[in-house]
Design a protein around this motif. Structure first.
Motif: not given
Length: 181
Positions: A107-116
């Motif tokens: 969940r964290q990885a998806r959020a960080y990647l999407a924002e990045f």
């Protein structure tokens, strides 16, 4: 006769100015400010919606490919020149930004990647590096984040191509990503 408004004689103005010549205005003490400034409007629902769109941008419904920690990731969107892709594979593009995801949950990885991917705008190149880790600690499940990143990157419109990094840049635990400008 009608009540006409007549200006006072000029002598009255001169007399008034002379008598007020040494007068200084009083400083206001303990006065409340009547016009309160409104706080800036914060569109909370709009912000929530935008964050949800970033999270929903990547689907988890995928055909799970059995990736191993040492497997290379590679993807080329149709229309991208092979010369450009080969240059990416050799690590010849300057890495303008980097995102380290290993150690995060899905969940964290998806959020960080999407924002990045939405916010990064490389100035001199369109290559970024994403570190997902090799998945050595994922036990029997295989590399979880590596598999997810492989799938998520293929879904994003800005991603033109990606390939596992050179050993000096993280090897199969990282990818070079070529972004649209």
């Amino acid at each position: 006769m009608q009540n006409e408004h007549r200006p006072p004689p000029a002598d009255d103005f001169v007399l008034f100015r002379e008598s007020m010549q040494d007068v200084a205005p009083l400083q206001p003490l303990n006065q409340a400010e009547l016009a309160l400034k409104k706080p800036p409007a914060i569109p909370l629902k709009t912000i929530e919606d935008e964050q949800q769109v970033l999270l929903d941008m990547f689907s988890d419904e995928y055909d799970p490919t059995e990736l191993q920690p040492g497997d290379m990731l590679s993807y080329l969107r149709p229309g991208v020149q092979h010369r450009v892709f080969n240059k990416l594979k050799r690590g010849e593009y300057r890495v303008a930004a980097e995102l380290d995801l290993h150690g995060l949950n899905i969940r964290q990885a998806r959020a960080y990647l999407a924002e990045f991917l939405v916010t990064v705008y490389p100035l001199h190149g369109e290559c970024v590096r994403i570190i997902h880790g090799k998945g050595n600690r994922s036990n029997h499940r295989g590399p979880v984040l590596k598999t997810k990143v492989n799938h998520w990157l293929r879904q994003h419109d800005r991603v033109q191509a990606f390939h596992s990094a050179r050993p000096v840049d993280g090897g199969t635990g990282a990818v070079y990503v070529l972004l649209k400008r």
